[in-house]
Design a protein around this motif. Sequence first.
Motif, PDB file in Angstrom:
ATOM      1  N   LEU A 162       0.796  -1.217   0.000  1.00 20.67           N
ATOM      2  CA  LEU A 162       0.000   0.000   0.000  1.00 20.67           C
ATOM      3  C   LEU A 162       0.836   1.278   0.000  1.00 20.67           C
ATOM      4  O   LEU A 162       0.452   2.271  -0.629  1.00 20.67           O
ATOM      5  CB  LEU A 162      -0.946   0.009   1.203  1.00 20.67           C
ATOM      6  CG  LEU A 162      -2.109  -0.977   1.155  1.00 20.67           C
ATOM      7  CD1 LEU A 162      -3.015  -0.785   2.365  1.00 20.67           C
ATOM      8  CD2 LEU A 162      -2.919  -0.799  -0.117  1.00 20.67           C
ATOM      9  N   ALA A 220      -4.411   5.028   0.939  1.00 15.84           N
ATOM     10  CA  ALA A 220      -3.529   3.873   0.766  1.00 15.84           C
ATOM     11  C   ALA A 220      -2.182   4.113   1.435  1.00 15.84           C
ATOM     12  O   ALA A 220      -1.639   3.235   2.107  1.00 15.84           O
ATOM     13  CB  ALA A 220      -3.339   3.580  -0.729  1.00 15.84           C
ATOM     14  N   GLY A 266       0.126   3.927  -2.890  1.00 19.20           N
ATOM     15  CA  GLY A 266      -0.510   5.208  -2.581  1.00 19.20           C
ATOM     16  C   GLY A 266       0.323   6.391  -3.049  1.00 19.20           C
ATOM     17  O   GLY A 266      -0.202   7.362  -3.614  1.00 19.20           O
ATOM     18  N   SER A 307      -8.743  -2.540  -2.170  1.00 23.64           N
ATOM     19  CA  SER A 307      -7.819  -1.491  -1.744  1.00 23.64           C
ATOM     20  C   SER A 307      -6.591  -1.442  -2.626  1.00 23.64           C
ATOM     21  O   SER A 307      -5.875  -0.434  -2.662  1.00 23.64           O
ATOM     22  CB  SER A 307      -7.397  -1.719  -0.288  1.00 23.64           C
ATOM     23  OG  SER A 307      -6.753  -2.972  -0.138  1.00 23.64           O
TER      24      SER A 307
END
Length: 206
Positions: free
Chosen positions: A58, A193, A62, A106
Amino acid sequence: MVAGPGALWRHGRTGALRGPLVRRLVAGTLPGVVIGAVVRVFALPGPTVFRVLIAALLLPLGVWLCVRTLRPARKRPAAEPSPRTVTGLALAVGVVGGIYGIGGGSLLGPVLAGRDVPVARVAPAALAATFTTSVVGAATFALLSLTTTEAAAPDWALGLACGLGGLIGGYLGARLQPHLPETALRLLLGTLATALGGLYAAQALF
């Protein structure tokens, strides 16, 4: 499983669940989540590996999405992934999602948004993939708990408690999404994220 239906119902009313992106993501993530669940239980048990894996996925994802969003669009051409790439990506994300216990939305959301797929298409498709793979993943973990001494069975009480909040929030988010600018949605997705990845990295280190 609990949080998804509210947002899906809202997207379904607008016809957003009928596109080919939804079918490709579901077809790819379903077999992947079963593979990931098996890997999680028998090859990667324990919370530390879980946290490190999420952080490693993540955090860079992100940051990448935020950077791509903030770059002027005229300096790079639109580059939506091909259908074959989308299915392959969904399979890989399904495996990863099965390993760390969610449907993979996600990950799919930031990746597809970063590849210039409009958030209005990404959101319902990622939600549909997350819901279907969550159902299959929970069933897989429940079955695997019968074959191992590891704590593999779903915690239904905790899932219900978390899901109720997500059910309301998901519906409200789906209702608000058409009224928010694309850039703001991409930055919000990338920021969330990054923050989640940083949180899990801190937990793994300390």
